[in-house]
Motif scaffolding. Structure first.
Motif, mmCIF file in Angstrom:
data_model
loop_
_atom_site.group_PDB
_atom_site.id
_atom_site.type_symbol
_atom_site.label_atom_id
_atom_site.label_comp_id
_atom_site.label_asym_id
_atom_site.label_seq_id
_atom_site.Cartn_x
_atom_site.Cartn_y
_atom_site.Cartn_z
ATOM 1 N N VAL A 410 17.822 4.132 -14.289
ATOM 2 C CA VAL A 410 16.433 3.856 -13.913
ATOM 3 C C VAL A 410 15.595 5.096 -14.217
ATOM 4 N N SER A 411 14.303 4.879 -14.335
ATOM 5 C CA SER A 411 13.376 5.976 -14.588
ATOM 6 C C SER A 411 12.575 6.261 -13.320
ATOM 7 N N THR A 412 12.534 7.524 -12.933
ATOM 8 C CA THR A 412 11.768 7.905 -11.744
ATOM 9 C C THR A 412 10.303 8.157 -12.058
ATOM 10 N N GLY A 413 9.974 8.279 -13.357
ATOM 11 C CA GLY A 413 8.590 8.575 -13.721
ATOM 12 C C GLY A 413 8.245 10.014 -13.388
ATOM 13 N N LEU A 414 6.970 10.293 -13.310
ATOM 14 C CA LEU A 414 6.486 11.636 -13.010
ATOM 15 C C LEU A 414 6.194 11.735 -11.513
ATOM 16 N N ILE A 415 7.134 12.307 -10.792
ATOM 17 C CA ILE A 415 7.021 12.354 -9.329
ATOM 18 C C ILE A 415 5.884 13.270 -8.891
#
Length: 558
Positions: A410-415
């Motif tokens: 999965v991708s967490t994106g830009l936290i």
């Protein structure tokens, strides 16, 4: 005894950890900029040195010199007149002279460009009266280094005015009267006595104005002037060269820290002047004739050109734009601005409370150093802080995302960099000094015996802060939060670089419209920013007004 010491250390631990964490965050952008600049390719730096680096340096230095001279002349002369003399309207000028501080320099630039540019009201009227064509006359170019310096000086001279006025208010009459008894007139006494005694405060104000000048982005970018601030933004976005941006940011950072050291030295020297045991204020000089008229003109000109005229111009432009401030689009900008300003002010205030309170309860080299480190951000341009925070947090976001993809698919994106989190951190670093100085001023009014009494009653540091100090510090806390709130509302370079996608503020909207030459539209968000900025200016002026001669709360005695 050992148990008591252990409990005291344990009770102080959250306070120390919070203070050190806040100071470390303020230092992080500077370390990150230095590392990114050192690890970046030297090819970019060589290219910059061969092309634009000299231009950036000369233009920045030229702006600094012009702003320093203009702010010193305007600030010192007006401060001395309203403090040491009496003429019609002096009480009004005491407050009015500080009102240009509410204007961001880029907003001033928008107003005067629309007024003085070729299609503006001044040149249009000139052509109508004389019958000249566009090339039949010469008119000063507002979009120039000189024009930018005037815009910056008009909004930054209150730094010098407020500090110089404070120094003049604290000046004893003894030395001044001695000079007058030796045959010096009022001007001679000012030049020989008042000015040398106030010189450290004046120099501190000028240095603050110069630091704001090198940090400015909105004015110089709109006027098309190439400085280090615009170079950082161009390298980061237009050229997609983060190494070059970091190297430019490091050059600006070194110079800004040098100015910060000078300002600190001047502040230390300002503490050395003592009026003696007996303190009497200098009796004000009542001006008559041409002197009275000259004082009104000299004090009225900065107010007219720095506040009244640009405010009228913005109001006129805003009405002509036919934009609805209460439309959903503008309400969205206003909501974003208030959200960032509110969260940024609250986070900065909490961090400043930890630092200031830790320095009070645990005086040591470590606590003092952490307070000094936390102030560094004020002397660092917003663009430098943005680069310094984006580099490490972007690396961390990408690393976390890569690990999440590898382990969980999965991708967490830009936290951090995809939200307002890092932007709020940038505000905290940039404006920590403003909140910290205000809180420390309030803490000096609380006697150390109050801490001792609270401890004998079994209060640990955090409950003592919450139940004893904060209720007493309520005015200082409110003032600190309001100042940071307004500073965040006006801030442009860090917001422009670090804002999340589709998260525009009033300052960003004003900059975008002005860049598209839609100055009438830019007036609408600019007016809101100015309206909010007036509040802390009035608070500061009210505080200074209590120090004027004859005020009961400020009478000194043995």
């Amino acid at each position: 005894m050992k148990d008591r010491r252990a409990k005291a250390v344990t009770a102080n631990r959250p306070l120390k950890i919070g203070a050190l964490a806040a100071a470390a965050l303020c230092l992080l952008p500077m370390i990150a900029v230095a590392i990114a600049a050192a690890t970046g390719s030297l090819d970019t730096l060589r290219h910059l040195a061969d092309t634009v680096l000299l231009r950036y340096t000369l233009t920045t230095l030229q702006l600094m010199v012009l702003v320093a001279v203009m702010t010193a002349v305007i600030g010192v002369s007006t401060a001395w007149l309203v403090t040491m003399t009496r003429f019609p309207g002096v009480r009004i000028f005491e407050i009015a002279l500080a009102l240009p501080f509410a204007f961001p320099a880029y907003v001033m630039g928008y107003a005067y460009t629309d007024f003085l540019d070729h299609p503006g009201a001044v040149q249009t009227a000139l052509r109508a009266v004389t019958g000249w064509g566009p090339r039949d006359y010469w008119f000063p170019e507002v979009r120039s280094v000189g024009g930018a310096a005037i815009m910056l000086a008009l909004v930054l001279y209150p730094y010098v005015y407020l500090l110089a006025r404070t120094a003049f208010l604290q000046e004893s009459a003894t030395a001044n009267l001695a000079a007058r008894s030796m045959g010096r007139n009022a001007w001679g006494a000012f030049w020989r006595v008042s000015l040398p005694m106030a010189r450290p405060a004046i120099a501190g104000g000028v240095l603050l104005a110069v630091m704001e000048t090198i940090a400015d982005f909105g004015t110089v970018s709109y006027f098309g002037i190439q400085t280090f601030a615009t170079g950082i933004y161009t390298s980061w976005f237009s050229l997609a060269d983060r190494g070059g941006a970091a190297q430019l940011a490091l050059c600006l950072l070194i110079f800004a820290l040098f100015l910060a050291i000078l300002e600190r030295i001047q502040r230390g020297q300002a503490k050395n002047h003592n009026a003696g045991k007996r303190f009497e204020r200098c009796p004000p000089i009542r001006l008559t004739g041409w002197g009275r008229l000259g004082a009104v003109v000299l004090c009225g000109a900065p107010v007219l050109f720095g506040f009244v005229l640009p405010l009228v111009l913005l109001l006129t432009m805003g009405l002509e734009s036919e934009q609805n401030l209460f439309s959903n689009r503008y309400l969205h900008f206003l909501q974003n601005s208030i959200t960032l300003a509110g969260v940024g002010a609250l986070a900065t205030l909490i961090a400043a409370i930890f630092i200031a309170f830790n320095q009070r309860l645990n005086p040591s080299r470590l606590s003092t150093s952490s307070a000094h480190l936390a102030r560094i951000g004020y002397s660092v341009p917003g663009g430098v802080i943005a680069v310094g925070l984006l580099v490490p947090f972007a690396f961390f976001d990408n690393w976390v995302d890569a690990q999440a993809r590898a382990w969980f698919g999965v991708s967490t994106g830009l936290i951090f960099t995809g939200t307002i989190t890092v932007l709020v951190m940038a505000y905290m670093v940039r404006f920590m000094a403003a909140a910290l100085n205000t809180l420390e001023g309030g803490l000096t009014t609380i006697k150390p015996s109050v801490d001792g009494v609270a401890r004998t009653l079994g209060k640990s540091p955090i409950p003592m802060l919450w139940r004893v100090h904060l209720p007493i510090l309520r005015p200082s806390v409110f003032t600190a939060m309001l100042i940071v709130f307004v500073d965040v509302m006006k801030e442009l370079p860090a917001t422009l670089i670090m804002r999340p996608f589709n998260f525009d503020t009033l300052a960003v909207q004003a900059h975008r419209l002005a860049a598209d030459e839609r100055l009438a539209g830019a007036a609408v968000p600019s007016l809101v920013i100015v309206a909010v900025g007036i509040l802390p200016v009035i608070l500061v002026c009210r505080s200074l007004a209590r120090q004027r001669p004859g005020t009961r709360s400020n009478r000194s005695h043995v």
